[in-house]
Design a protein around this motif. Structure first.
Motif, PDB file in Angstrom:
ATOM      1  N   ALA A 140       0.930  -1.394  -0.149  1.00 26.56           N
ATOM      2  CA  ALA A 140       0.037   0.059   0.074  1.00 26.56           C
ATOM      3  C   ALA A 140       0.631   1.400   0.061  1.00 26.56           C
ATOM      4  CB  ALA A 140      -1.161  -0.180   0.917  1.00 26.56           C
ATOM      5  N   GLY A 141       0.094   2.607  -0.401  1.00 23.26           N
ATOM      6  CA  GLY A 141       0.815   3.123   0.183  1.00 23.26           C
ATOM      7  C   GLY A 141       0.595   4.350  -1.425  1.00 23.26           C
ATOM      8  N   ASP A 142       0.633   3.583  -2.842  1.00 18.58           N
ATOM      9  CA  ASP A 142       0.428   4.463  -4.054  1.00 18.58           C
ATOM     10  C   ASP A 142      -1.000   4.587  -4.605  1.00 18.58           C
ATOM     11  OD1 ASP A 142      -0.249   1.634  -4.617  1.00 18.58           O
ATOM     12  OD2 ASP A 142       1.045   1.370  -6.000  1.00 18.58           O
ATOM     13  N   GLY A 143      -1.591   4.931  -3.832  1.00 20.49           N
ATOM     14  CA  GLY A 143      -3.720   4.620  -3.812  1.00 20.49           C
ATOM     15  C   GLY A 143      -4.065   3.514  -4.538  1.00 20.49           C
ATOM     16  N   MET A 144      -3.465   2.201  -4.228  1.00 24.84           N
ATOM     17  CA  MET A 144      -3.935   1.042  -5.173  1.00 24.84           C
ATOM     18  C   MET A 144      -4.788   0.291  -4.686  1.00 24.84           C
ATOM     19  SD  MET A 144      -3.048   1.439  -8.499  1.00 24.84           S
ATOM     20  CE  MET A 144      -2.497  -0.182  -9.296  1.00 24.84           C
ATOM     21  N   GLN A 145      -4.550   0.358  -2.780  1.00 28.39           N
ATOM     22  CA  GLN A 145      -5.424  -0.321  -2.164  1.00 28.39           C
ATOM     23  C   GLN A 145      -6.722   0.162  -2.033  1.00 28.39           C
ATOM     24  OE1 GLN A 145      -4.072  -3.005  -1.135  1.00 28.39           O
ATOM     25  NE2 GLN A 145      -4.694  -3.208   1.168  1.00 28.39           N
ATOM     26  N   ALA A 146      -6.737   1.659  -2.406  1.00 26.03           N
ATOM     27  CA  ALA A 146      -8.216   2.550  -2.314  1.00 26.03           C
ATOM     28  C   ALA A 146      -8.947   1.651  -3.632  1.00 26.03           C
ATOM     29  CB  ALA A 146      -8.160   3.781  -2.631  1.00 26.03           C
ATOM     30  N   LEU A 147      -8.034   2.384  -4.629  1.00 26.75           N
ATOM     31  CA  LEU A 147      -8.435   1.648  -6.192  1.00 26.75           C
ATOM     32  C   LEU A 147      -8.874   0.415  -6.106  1.00 26.75           C
ATOM     33  CD1 LEU A 147      -6.919   3.884  -8.646  1.00 26.75           C
ATOM     34  CD2 LEU A 147      -8.982   3.705  -8.423  1.00 26.75           C
ATOM     35  N   TRP A 148      -8.299  -0.256  -5.513  1.00 25.27           N
ATOM     36  CA  TRP A 148      -8.774  -2.077  -6.382  1.00 25.27           C
ATOM     37  C   TRP A 148      -9.975  -2.522  -4.680  1.00 25.27           C
ATOM     38  CZ3 TRP A 148      -7.703  -5.817  -8.544  1.00 25.27           C
ATOM     39  CH2 TRP A 148      -6.291  -5.788  -9.513  1.00 25.27           C
ATOM     40  N   LEU A 149     -10.061  -1.646  -3.275  1.00 18.07           N
ATOM     41  CA  LEU A 149     -11.138  -2.048  -3.237  1.00 18.07           C
ATOM     42  C   LEU A 149     -12.543  -1.168  -3.751  1.00 18.07           C
ATOM     43  CD1 LEU A 149     -12.587  -2.228   0.265  1.00 18.07           C
ATOM     44  CD2 LEU A 149     -11.921  -0.363   0.659  1.00 18.07           C
ATOM     45  N   THR A 150     -13.113  -0.025  -4.411  1.00 20.00           N
ATOM     46  CA  THR A 150     -13.632   0.634  -4.889  1.00 20.00           C
ATOM     47  C   THR A 150     -14.302  -0.088  -5.936  1.00 20.00           C
ATOM     48  OG1 THR A 150     -12.920   2.487  -4.532  1.00 20.00           O
ATOM     49  CG2 THR A 150     -14.022   2.785  -6.570  1.00 20.00           C
ATOM     50  N   VAL A 151     -12.608  -0.978  -6.665  1.00 16.46           N
ATOM     51  CA  VAL A 151     -13.830  -2.162  -7.775  1.00 16.46           C
ATOM     52  C   VAL A 151     -14.047  -2.754  -7.044  1.00 16.46           C
ATOM     53  CG1 VAL A 151     -12.541  -3.551  -9.727  1.00 16.46           C
ATOM     54  CG2 VAL A 151     -11.928  -1.240  -9.276  1.00 16.46           C
ATOM     55  N   GLY A 152     -13.808  -3.482  -6.524  1.00 15.60           N
ATOM     56  CA  GLY A 152     -14.535  -4.858  -5.311  1.00 15.60           C
ATOM     57  C   GLY A 152     -15.734  -4.518  -4.915  1.00 15.60           C
ATOM     58  N   TYR A 153     -15.727  -3.612  -4.481  1.00 15.37           N
ATOM     59  CA  TYR A 153     -17.217  -2.984  -3.622  1.00 15.37           C
ATOM     60  C   TYR A 153     -18.247  -2.596  -4.275  1.00 15.37           C
ATOM     61  CZ  TYR A 153     -20.436  -1.297  -0.632  1.00 15.37           C
ATOM     62  OH  TYR A 153     -21.737  -1.040   0.964  1.00 15.37           O
ATOM     63  N   ALA A 154     -17.919  -1.638  -6.236  1.00 17.59           N
ATOM     64  CA  ALA A 154     -18.608  -1.691  -7.058  1.00 17.59           C
ATOM     65  C   ALA A 154     -19.340  -2.817  -7.353  1.00 17.59           C
ATOM     66  CB  ALA A 154     -17.644  -0.569  -7.548  1.00 17.59           C
ATOM     67  N   LEU A 155     -18.082  -3.723  -7.974  1.00 20.14           N
ATOM     68  CA  LEU A 155     -18.535  -4.945  -8.600  1.00 20.14           C
ATOM     69  C   LEU A 155     -19.309  -6.263  -7.560  1.00 20.14           C
ATOM     70  CD1 LEU A 155     -18.070  -7.053 -10.847  1.00 20.14           C
ATOM     71  CD2 LEU A 155     -16.450  -8.163  -9.482  1.00 20.14           C
ATOM     72  N   SER A 156     -19.416  -6.058  -6.630  1.00 12.61           N
ATOM     73  CA  SER A 156     -20.300  -6.523  -5.114  1.00 12.61           C
ATOM     74  C   SER A 156     -21.296  -6.305  -5.828  1.00 12.61           C
ATOM     75  CB  SER A 156     -20.068  -6.399  -3.740  1.00 12.61           C
ATOM     76  OG  SER A 156     -17.872  -7.008  -4.127  1.00 12.61           O
ATOM     77  N   ARG A 157     -21.785  -5.131  -5.680  1.00  7.17           N
ATOM     78  CA  ARG A 157     -22.967  -4.128  -5.289  1.00  7.17           C
ATOM     79  C   ARG A 157     -23.124  -4.503  -6.691  1.00  7.17           C
ATOM     80  NH1 ARG A 157     -24.829  -0.612  -1.209  1.00  7.17           N
ATOM     81  NH2 ARG A 157     -26.000  -0.398  -2.661  1.00  7.17           N
ATOM     82  N   LEU A 158     -22.926  -3.902  -7.478  1.00  6.72           N
ATOM     83  CA  LEU A 158     -23.242  -4.827  -8.872  1.00  6.72           C
ATOM     84  C   LEU A 158     -24.333  -6.341  -8.801  1.00  6.72           C
ATOM     85  CD1 LEU A 158     -23.817  -3.596 -12.100  1.00  6.72           C
ATOM     86  CD2 LEU A 158     -21.215  -3.733 -12.690  1.00  6.72           C
ATOM     87  N   LEU A 159     -23.253  -6.933  -8.904  1.00  8.79           N
ATOM     88  CA  LEU A 159     -24.074  -8.466  -8.779  1.00  8.79           C
ATOM     89  C   LEU A 159     -24.480  -8.182  -7.687  1.00  8.79           C
ATOM     90  CD1 LEU A 159     -21.131  -9.835  -9.104  1.00  8.79           C
ATOM     91  CD2 LEU A 159     -21.962  -9.869 -10.438  1.00  8.79           C
ATOM     92  N   VAL A 160     -24.390  -7.988  -6.301  1.00  7.87           N
ATOM     93  CA  VAL A 160     -25.483  -8.646  -5.101  1.00  7.87           C
ATOM     94  C   VAL A 160     -26.881  -7.698  -5.926  1.00  7.87           C
ATOM     95  CG1 VAL A 160     -26.020  -8.458  -2.662  1.00  7.87           C
ATOM     96  CG2 VAL A 160     -23.873  -9.278  -3.876  1.00  7.87           C
ATOM     97  N   ASP A 161     -26.988  -6.708  -5.612  1.00  7.32           N
ATOM     98  CA  ASP A 161     -27.875  -5.665  -5.844  1.00  7.32           C
ATOM     99  C   ASP A 161     -29.163  -6.373  -6.694  1.00  7.32           C
ATOM    100  OD1 ASP A 161     -27.367  -4.397  -3.592  1.00  7.32           O
ATOM    101  OD2 ASP A 161     -26.936  -2.688  -4.432  1.00  7.32           O
ATOM    102  N   GLY A 162     -28.601  -7.174  -8.012  1.00  2.79           N
ATOM    103  CA  GLY A 162     -29.574  -7.766  -8.918  1.00  2.79           C
ATOM    104  C   GLY A 162     -30.255  -8.707  -7.950  1.00  2.79           C
ATOM    105  N   TRP A 163     -30.224  -9.026  -6.955  1.00  2.00           N
ATOM    106  CA  TRP A 163     -31.363  -9.751  -6.456  1.00  2.00           C
ATOM    107  C   TRP A 163     -32.000  -9.407  -5.147  1.00  2.00           C
ATOM    108  CZ3 TRP A 163     -25.914 -12.536  -6.901  1.00  2.00           C
ATOM    109  CH2 TRP A 163     -26.202 -12.955  -8.457  1.00  2.00           C
ATOM    110  N   ARG A 164     -32.036  -7.843  -4.972  1.00  2.00           N
ATOM    111  CA  ARG A 164     -32.393  -7.042  -3.928  1.00  2.00           C
ATOM    112  C   ARG A 164     -33.337  -6.468  -3.891  1.00  2.00           C
ATOM    113  NH1 ARG A 164     -28.899  -3.158  -0.766  1.00  2.00           N
ATOM    114  NH2 ARG A 164     -31.113  -1.711  -0.591  1.00  2.00           N
ATOM    115  N   ALA A 165     -34.599  -7.047  -2.969  1.00  2.00           N
ATOM    116  CA  ALA A 165     -35.889  -5.684  -3.595  1.00  2.00           C
ATOM    117  C   ALA A 165     -36.145  -4.769  -3.109  1.00  2.00           C
ATOM    118  CB  ALA A 165     -37.092  -6.746  -2.587  1.00  2.00           C
TER     119      ALA A 165
END
Lengths: 192, 243
Positions: B181-206
């Motif tokens: 960590a230290g070059d901003g990549m952690q934050a970017l990886w987390l953003t990618v991962g969380y956005a992907l998770s929400r995109l997928l999981v929210d497809g089953w949300r009511a």
């Protein structure tokens, strides 16, 4: 020779990565399309299922009038309703009663109904409380606590703001002040 | 579902308490990460503490502005605090603006700090899903799958559990690669991962808010954030980390 190789490798890497973005975008759009809500109104408002949760239909309950007559929530369908579970021994319930009465008087002309559902106390005690606080909105008894259990009213007071179509729009657990009640009632009546 | 903590004689709601514990743990972990990256960990505590206060004040003001017709006739009620009288979206935006301004004012190394905060956020997210599970919030669509959970009058997709698993995995990834960590990549990886998770999981949300022809707002926003973060990630990605 080495530089040409490096430039080529970098170009190939760039192409692969941009292909990845295109694939993610295409896959994401496909998933959006597949998982989109077909009957928007039904899912947005929580389906036509009765449950004590915002967005769902208010579950039907029975209660008893202070005169001993049986009543049901469905009798009041078509009105915006504040369904308030309370007890005389509960300080925040006592605290919010003047505010509930004031809002009831202010919005009764708009069709607002406040239904107080007392939890497991006798009618004499509740009648005395009603007189002491000059309450004019209807109060019913939930003698066995079944109505409270249906609404999972674990904490008292618990208030359910129900719209004219019978959907729960807001749940507030704990004592309410007048601005909070007014704000929610304005939203129920579409006056915001 | 466990809306209230099972403590006899007390009626404590589980979700807010879980979120408070998670907030404390997140700030503690982000502070540790900041120390490790050579930033004073107290700066993380400052950002977290003041951001919480600013978010609360602005959320309260936002609610008052929203319901001005009610408060204009009862000015004393403005200072009478009441649960449920906060507009948290406004509070969150104000907290983010404050954090950005504080980092700029103190001339803190923003990429290192972003990575330190990413660790804290990654720790907070699984608790948030557990809080939703406890309160029965963020519930799924009805399903006939054998792993469905009984909730709100139907057997439903356990969307809170899906998101808990996804965010727990994200925290494991962030924790595993924290030495880099230290070059901003952690934050970017987390953003990618969380956005992907929400995109997928929210497809089953009511119970989701929708745009246009039934597209969930959260999924559309997640897809946009995902593509943007992925583009940034690729632009910044060192050659050795491509795989």
């Amino acid at each position: 020779m080495h530089e040409r190789h490096t430039a080529k490798a970098r170009r190939r890497r760039g192409q692969r990565l941009y292909l990845l973005i295109v694939l993610v975008l295409a896959g994401g759009l496909a998933w959006l399309q597949i998982s989109r809500i077909h009957s928007a109104a039904g899912v947005v408002s929580g389906q036509q299922i009765a449950a004590p949760k915002e967005g769902f239909l208010a579950p039907e309950i029975q209660f008893t009038g202070l005169d001993g007559q049986p009543h049901a929530l469905s009798e009041f369908k078509g009105h915006p309703i504040i369904l308030n579970f309370w007890a005389t021994w509960c300080p925040p319930c006592r605290g919010e009663m003047p505010a509930l009465e004031a809002v009831y008087k202010a919005y009764a002309a708009d069709g607002l109904l406040i239904i107080g559902v007392n939890q497991m106390e006798d009618s004499g005690k509740v009648s005395r409380f009603q007189e002491q606080f000059h309450l004019t909105f209807p109060i019913f008894l939930d003698k066995q606590g079944q109505a409270g259990a249906t609404y999972r009213a674990r904490g008292l007071p618990s208030s359910f703001f129900i719209d004219q179509k019978g959907f729960i729009r807001k749940i507030v657990v704990g004592g309410m002040n007048e601005p909070l009640i007014q704000g929610q009632v304005s939203a129920l009546l579409g006056k915001e | 579902m466990l809306p209230n903590l099972p403590i006899p004689g007390l009626n404590l709601p589980a979700k807010p308490i879980l979120l408070l514990i998670a907030f404390y743990l997140a700030i503690w972990f982000a502070g540790k990460e900041a120390d490790r990256l050579g930033i004073d960990g107290n700066e993380v505590w400052n950002i977290g503490f003041y951001a919480l206060i600013i978010a609360s004040v602005v959320a309260r003001l936002g609610y008052i502005v929203q319901h001005w017709s009610v408060y204009s006739g009862n000015v004393a009620a403005i200072i009478s605090l009441q649960g449920g009288t906060f507009y948290w979206q406004a509070g969150l935006i104000a907290a983010a603006l404050f954090a950005g301004s504080y980092i700029a004012w103190k001339k803190l190394p923003s990429l290192k700090l972003a990575d330190a905060l990413a660790g804290g956020v990654a720790l907070f997210l699984p608790f948030y899903s557990l809080g939703n599970l406890a309160a029965g919030d963020a519930y799924g669509l009805p399903t006939t799958m054998p792993w469905g959970i009984r909730l709100w009058g139907a057997t439903r997709q356990p969307t809170q559990i899906y998101l808990f698993l996804a965010t727990a995995l994200l925290f494991a990834i962030v924790f595993w690669r924290r030495k880099r960590a230290g070059d901003g990549m952690q934050a970017l990886w987390l953003t990618v991962g969380y956005a992907l998770s929400r995109l997928l999981v929210d497809g089953w949300r009511a119970g989701s808010a929708v745009w246009g022809n039934g597209y969930r707002q959260s999924q559309v926003i997640s897809l946009l954030v995902l593509v943007l973060a992925l583009t940034l990630l690729i632009v910044k990605l060192p050659a050795g980390e491509e795989s």
